[in-house]
Enzyme design. Structure first.
Site, PDB file in Angstrom:
ATOM      1  N   THR A 239       0.819  -1.220   0.000  1.00  0.00           N
ATOM      2  CA  THR A 239       0.000   0.000   0.000  1.00  0.00           C
ATOM      3  C   THR A 239       0.850   1.267   0.000  1.00  0.00           C
ATOM      4  O   THR A 239       0.328   2.367   0.206  1.00  0.00           O
ATOM      5  CB  THR A 239      -0.937   0.040   1.225  1.00  0.00           C
ATOM      6  OG1 THR A 239      -0.120  -0.069   2.399  1.00  0.00           O
ATOM      7  CG2 THR A 239      -1.950  -1.070   1.204  1.00  0.00           C
ATOM      8  N   GLY A 243      -1.782   7.062  -1.356  1.00  0.00           N
ATOM      9  CA  GLY A 243      -2.241   8.447  -1.239  1.00  0.00           C
ATOM     10  C   GLY A 243      -1.805   9.286  -2.432  1.00  0.00           C
ATOM     11  O   GLY A 243      -2.599  10.035  -3.016  1.00  0.00           O
ATOM     12  N   CYS A 244      -0.514   9.155  -2.804  1.00  0.00           N
ATOM     13  CA  CYS A 244       0.002   9.926  -3.951  1.00  0.00           C
ATOM     14  C   CYS A 244      -0.748   9.515  -5.216  1.00  0.00           C
ATOM     15  O   CYS A 244      -1.086  10.348  -6.065  1.00  0.00           O
ATOM     16  CB  CYS A 244       1.494   9.643  -4.160  1.00  0.00           C
ATOM     17  SG  CYS A 244       2.473   9.910  -2.678  1.00  0.00           S
TER      18      CYS A 244
END
Ligand code: ATP
Ligand code: HMH
Ligand code: MG
Length: 524
Positions: A239, A243-244
């Site tokens: 994971t 976010g990016c």
């Protein structure tokens, strides 16, 4: 950006650009390319940061330039070291790109010092762009500080107010709000609301790191309404960089002309698909591995198949050429309006269309559906589905048999089949269909000589079916709730024709129907 009119003022043609082509022809010889600029840190492991951003944009068919704010020594075990670039040099990079390229959307990641935020703001005021996506990166998932508390005040006071969307994870949302507790979806909602008051047009609080949650829930707030975006939490170590990836995918979709909510939904789905797809790859020996943005390290065939979800059947819009002609609109306009109103899957059912014309229209519809993250199916015409690279087909009992369709279309396309009986439902499952359409539930003019099976018949078919079911036939706003109320767990939605397309305003009818379906879902 807020003060620049944002994406709402974009030319209409931009909204129809495709993921695969990334261009709109403006004149005969000039092709406009959708462009993102990421302003972020480098991740030597290439799972997050600049490297992730470039990969996502490439995967989504968008050009991505990169301004580097910091260089990190980072791998699957964590961040070993961070080196900040001098603000002046960040500024030079910004000028270099912004003065030359036609950047549509700027996406920010790691902005490690107030001085770097300052030069970014300065350059954005000099070279305005259409949208600003701010991922307020502060701490890596491994716990390393990437931007300390010194950036908080300039973020709150100057960056957030000019952002179109901010995408904090729960820890970042908490830091921006002075340390409030965010451990539940309810607390995410109230954080989103408070963050919205700081000035961004939209807020997405990401729940990837929310403790004790079986779903991965992100909360979206547009200043008025909340949307919860759910997906099952994928059990994987890979994971790093989610976010990016999410923020860059939003930026890429905006650059192609998507409205905000559609961009966010596509991005969530992209992360979900990529994680699923690469959940068992092994890169690095640490706790946080990178994942595969191009969905190519594993068998590419499973890509689409793995992304069709029963809930896609929620509001299933089926077009009808006669109705479009009657109301004097193109299939493309009909499909656009249906999607904007909330249709979750589209089927083109164009019985009388000439092949060549139909193919062209189908191609345009594929582009629109794909950029909105909605699947497009073709009724009966396997040839058209193949030629326009639709996501699948829907066949009836007298059309080509499902097992043969499957062998022609391959494992990754969606196949639906109409079933009136338990035997047909069983056969559909055996032959490799993905869902069944069952009806006519109520009498309808759309299909001549079609036997009505009623709610009892629908219930019987649902009980016998191992596949998700969508109900069809004479369904509209007045009776959709009564259909869903039969309460069979595999009945996932309703398919409608006249209720959307034999109406003056497809958009408002779709909205009404979506609302009533959502309400009836909430009640059960
Ligand atoms: N295990 C998972 N399964 C499914 N979706 C996930 C998972 N982990 C994160 N996501 C999704 O990935 C996106 C990014 O969320 P997350 O909260 O992890 O951001 P982040 O912490 O900023 O990411 P990063 O790890 O890059 O720092 C969100 O849409 C979230 O729901
Ligand atoms: C460079 C960089 N940016 C962002 C993140 C957040 O995942 C990271 N780990 N590294
Ligand atoms: Mg995370």
């Amino acid at each position: 950006m807020q003060n620049l009119g944002g994406i709402r003022s974009w030319p209409a043609t931009w909204r129809t650009t495709t993921a695969s082509m990334m261009t709109t022809t403006t004149t005969e010889s000039v092709r406009k390319v959708a462009q993102v600029l990421t302003v972020a840190g480098s991740d030597s492991g290439a799972g997050a940061g600049i490297q992730a951003d470039i990969k996502v944009c490439a995967a989504r068919g968008v050009y991505c330039a990169s301004v580097i704010t910091a260089v990190t020594a980072q791998n699957s075990r964590g961040v070993q070291s961070v080196h900040l670039l001098p603000p002046d040099f960040v500024s030079e990079q910004l000028k270099s790109v912004l003065s030359d390229f036609e950047v549509d959307v700027v996406k920010t990641g790691m902005l490690p010092s107030p001085e770097i935020v300052e030069v970014l703001l300065q350059n954005l005021s000099e070279y305005p762009v259409r949208a600003l996506v701010v991922d307020p990166v502060m701490v890596s998932t491994s716990g390393h500080v990437l931007a300390g508390s010194s950036i908080l005040s300039i973020f709150r006071e100057r960056l957030l107010p000019v952002a179109d969307i901010i995408t904090p994870n729960v820890k970042e949302a908490s830091a921006l709000l002075g340390g409030v507790r965010i451990q539940t979806v309810a607390e995410m909602r109230s954080a989103a609301k408070s963050l919205h008051q700081m000035g961004p047009r939209f807020v997405l609080v990401k729940g990837g790191d929310l403790p004790d949650s079986s779903d991965s829930v992100d909360v979206y707030f547009d200043g008025n309404e909340f949307h919860e975006l759910h997906s099952p939490r994928i059990a994987t170590r890979n994971t790093h960089g989610t976010g990016c990836t999410l923020a860059s995918c939003i930026a890429a979709e905006l650059a192609k002309g998507s409205p905000m909510l559609s961009a966010v939904k596509v991005a969530k789905r992209f992360v979900d698909t990529a994680l699923n797809y690469s959940k068992d790859i092994v890169i690095g020996s640490g706790m946080q591995g990178p994942f595969d943005h191009f969905l190519s390290l594993k068998d590419p065939q499973s890509y689409r198949q793995s992304t069709f979800k029963p809930d896609d059947l929620f509001l299933y819009a089926v077009t009808d050429s006669r109705m479009n002609r009657k109301w004097n609109r193109s299939i493309v306009d009909a499909v656009k309006a249906a999607i904007e109103g909330g249709a979750t899957i589209i089927q083109l059912r164009e019985k009388e269309a000439e092949t060549r014309e139909f193919l062209e229209e189908a191609k345009s519809c594929v582009d629109i559906c794909r950029s909105n993250g909605v699947f497009l199916l073709i009724n009966d015409r396997i040839d058209i589905a193949l030629a326009c690279d639709a996501d699948g087909v829907h066949v009836g009992q007298s059309d080509m048999p499902v097992d043969l369709v499957r062998s022609l279309l391959g494992p990754d396309k969606i196949i639906g089949v109409s079933c009136k009986t338990q035997e047909q439902a069983h056969q559909a499952w055996k032959d490799g269909a993905d869902y069944i359409g069952s009806g006519g539930v109520f009498p309808t003019n759309t299909k001549a000589n079609n036997r009505t099976i009623g709610l009892d018949g629908l219930r019987e078919v649902c009980k016998a079916s191992k596949l998700p079911v969508v109900a069809i036939g004479g369904i509209g706003i007045s009776n959709a709730e009564s259909v869903m109320r039969i309460g069979e767990p595999n009945l996932k939605g309703v398919a409608v024709v006249s209720a959307l397309f034999d109406q003056e305003c497809v958009l408002s009818e779709a909205k009404k129907l979506h609302k009533s379906l959502t309400e009836s879902k909430r009640e059960h």
